[in-house]
Design an enzyme around this catalytic site. Structure first.
Site, mmCIF file in Angstrom:
data_model
loop_
_atom_site.group_PDB
_atom_site.id
_atom_site.type_symbol
_atom_site.label_atom_id
_atom_site.label_comp_id
_atom_site.label_asym_id
_atom_site.label_seq_id
_atom_site.Cartn_x
_atom_site.Cartn_y
_atom_site.Cartn_z
ATOM 1 N N HIS A 171 5.454 71.937 84.343
ATOM 2 C CA HIS A 171 4.253 72.779 84.215
ATOM 3 C C HIS A 171 2.995 72.123 84.790
ATOM 4 O O HIS A 171 1.886 72.324 84.286
ATOM 5 C CB HIS A 171 4.019 73.173 82.743
ATOM 6 C CG HIS A 171 5.280 73.595 82.053
ATOM 7 N ND1 HIS A 171 6.006 74.680 82.466
ATOM 8 C CD2 HIS A 171 5.967 73.040 81.024
ATOM 9 C CE1 HIS A 171 7.092 74.789 81.710
ATOM 10 N NE2 HIS A 171 7.097 73.805 80.838
ATOM 11 N N SER B 56 -10.721 67.846 92.584
ATOM 12 C CA SER B 56 -10.310 67.781 93.988
ATOM 13 C C SER B 56 -10.923 66.573 94.686
ATOM 14 O O SER B 56 -11.964 66.047 94.280
ATOM 15 C CB SER B 56 -10.641 69.082 94.716
ATOM 16 O OG SER B 56 -11.861 69.556 94.330
ATOM 17 N N ALA C 250 -7.137 69.833 94.895
ATOM 18 C CA ALA C 250 -6.785 69.823 96.318
ATOM 19 C C ALA C 250 -7.239 68.529 96.991
ATOM 20 O O ALA C 250 -8.339 68.031 96.753
ATOM 21 C CB ALA C 250 -7.427 71.022 97.005
ATOM 22 N N ALA D 158 -14.389 65.619 90.363
ATOM 23 C CA ALA D 158 -14.137 65.827 91.783
ATOM 24 C C ALA D 158 -14.765 64.696 92.611
ATOM 25 O O ALA D 158 -15.872 64.244 92.331
ATOM 26 C CB ALA D 158 -14.719 67.177 92.198
HETATM 27 C C1 LIG Z 1 -15.716 65.793 85.583
HETATM 28 C C2 LIG Z 1 -15.677 67.242 85.124
HETATM 29 C C3 LIG Z 1 -14.230 67.596 84.744
HETATM 30 C C4 LIG Z 1 -16.576 67.333 83.911
HETATM 31 O O1 LIG Z 1 -16.776 68.641 83.498
HETATM 32 P P1 LIG Z 1 -17.716 69.031 82.227
HETATM 33 O O2 LIG Z 1 -17.145 68.435 80.989
HETATM 34 O O3 LIG Z 1 -17.896 70.501 82.274
HETATM 35 O O4 LIG Z 1 -19.025 68.236 82.430
HETATM 36 P P2 LIG Z 1 -20.367 68.688 83.168
HETATM 37 O O5 LIG Z 1 -20.047 69.488 84.390
HETATM 38 O O6 LIG Z 1 -21.237 69.291 82.105
HETATM 39 O O7 LIG Z 1 -20.957 67.278 83.632
HETATM 40 C C5 LIG Z 1 -21.437 66.262 82.779
HETATM 41 C C6 LIG Z 1 -22.335 65.329 83.583
HETATM 42 O O8 LIG Z 1 -21.539 64.655 84.573
HETATM 43 C C7 LIG Z 1 -22.023 64.940 85.908
HETATM 44 N N1 LIG Z 1 -20.838 65.117 86.757
HETATM 45 C C8 LIG Z 1 -19.722 65.816 86.440
HETATM 46 N N2 LIG Z 1 -18.812 65.747 87.420
HETATM 47 C C9 LIG Z 1 -19.333 64.983 88.398
HETATM 48 C C10 LIG Z 1 -18.843 64.532 89.649
HETATM 49 N N3 LIG Z 1 -17.615 64.850 90.102
HETATM 50 N N4 LIG Z 1 -19.650 63.743 90.390
HETATM 51 C C11 LIG Z 1 -20.887 63.396 89.925
HETATM 52 N N5 LIG Z 1 -21.392 63.809 88.744
HETATM 53 C C12 LIG Z 1 -20.630 64.579 87.972
HETATM 54 C C13 LIG Z 1 -22.828 66.219 85.762
HETATM 55 O O9 LIG Z 1 -23.830 66.309 86.752
HETATM 56 C C14 LIG Z 1 -23.425 66.058 84.374
HETATM 57 O O10 LIG Z 1 -24.536 65.173 84.417
HETATM 58 P P3 LIG Z 1 -25.839 65.395 83.492
HETATM 59 O O11 LIG Z 1 -25.325 65.338 82.064
HETATM 60 O O12 LIG Z 1 -26.712 64.242 83.874
HETATM 61 O O13 LIG Z 1 -26.370 66.744 83.858
HETATM 62 C C15 LIG Z 1 -16.123 68.266 86.221
HETATM 63 O O14 LIG Z 1 -17.477 68.111 86.485
HETATM 64 C C16 LIG Z 1 -15.379 68.146 87.544
HETATM 65 O O15 LIG Z 1 -15.642 67.335 88.415
HETATM 66 N N6 LIG Z 1 -14.403 69.029 87.718
HETATM 67 C C17 LIG Z 1 -13.573 69.079 88.901
HETATM 68 C C18 LIG Z 1 -13.562 70.488 89.476
HETATM 69 C C19 LIG Z 1 -12.484 70.599 90.518
HETATM 70 O O16 LIG Z 1 -12.277 69.739 91.360
HETATM 71 N N7 LIG Z 1 -11.741 71.714 90.477
HETATM 72 C C20 LIG Z 1 -10.687 71.981 91.385
HETATM 73 C C21 LIG Z 1 -9.425 71.263 91.012
HETATM 74 S S1 LIG Z 1 -8.333 72.205 90.025
#
Ligand SMILES: CC(C)(COP(=O)(O)OP(=O)(O)OC[C@H]1O[C@@H](n2cnc3c(N)ncnc32)[C@H](O)[C@@H]1OP(=O)(O)O)[C@@H](O)C(=O)NCCC(=O)NCCS
Length: 206
Positions: A124, A165, A147, A183
């Protein structure tokens, strides 16, 4: 039958079609989607609709295309208990899985993803396009890899880990259960269970 008519469902449809597998239809709990089409395939009804569920295991197989881990788990359990089936793998015919890699069931592996010899992919998991699973890297169950991410040789990834990603995880690193990697991060050391890290080098979100 594909559970989930969202982005992942649409991508799963493309994957099955790359293998000349015909899609019977989608099931989705969002009633607004019912009777609409995803490309040219109809959203038949909800994921608990017995009228459609009864075909699974008899006339067709099931794939769960829900990226929310809780929903995916609940749907997998329902299929096991009610229909006594395991979801099939959706592996794009242009993904490259080594004959010396091990892969479970219910996995989504999109176009140009690769899994090297000795690598293990659990059950899964969602492995998006162009990701690289290196030699002897190990993925648990319900793992998501964004990705273009590179999981280098010997990396160990626990159950329910989320990797965004464009992430690079250097050789031999261990990522604990349920951890999240933002990411674009470069992970150079171990990540504990449940932690969220991001950046280069990846650091824990406080
Ligand atoms: C890391 C992650 C999982 C955290 O998600 P979250 O719990 O919703 O946290 P938030 O988005 O509220 O971010 C929290 C803090 O981290 C920072 N941050 C989160 N991800 C970051 C990244 N990749 N690079 C730099 N800063 C990041 C945000 O700016 C925020 O900072 P602040 O508190 O000073 O405003 C998400 O940001 C992420 O990167 N997701 C990946 C998305 C992706 O690639 N999707 C496709 C694949 S399936």
């Amino acid at each position: 039958m594909i559970f989930g008519a969202n982005y992942l469902g649409r991508a799963a449809k493309e994957i099955f079609e790359s293998n000349s597998v015909v899609i019977y239809g989608f099931l989705d709990d969002d009633k607004k989607t019912h009777n609409s089409e995803v490309d040219d395939v109809v959203v038949l009804g909800s994921t608990d609709d017995d009228g459609f569920l009864k075909f699974i295991g008899k006339k067709c197989e099931a794939f769960v295309a829900l990226d929310d881990n809780k929903l995916r788990k609940a749907t997998v359990e329902m299929l096991q208990e009610v229909r006594h089936v395991q979801p099939v793998n959706a592996i794009h015919n242009k993904a490259i899985i080594s004959t010396k890699a091990a892969i479970g069931h219910g996995n989504f592996v999109d176009v140009s993803a690769s899994a090297a010899p000795g690598s293990t992919i659990g059950n899964h998991c969602i492995i998006h396009a162009h990701s690289v699973i290196g030699v002897e890297a190990k993925l648990g169950n319900f793992v998501q890899i964004g990705a273009g991410s590179v999981i280098n040789a010997g990396v160990e990834i626990g159950d329910e880990v989320f990797i965004g990603s464009g992430v690079i995880i250097v050789s031999g690193v261990t990522i604990g259960k349920g951890a999240r990697v933002g990411a674009g991060s470069v992970v150079i050391g171990p990540v504990k269970a449940g932690e969220t890290v991001f950046g280069n080098p990846a650091q824990k979100v406080k």
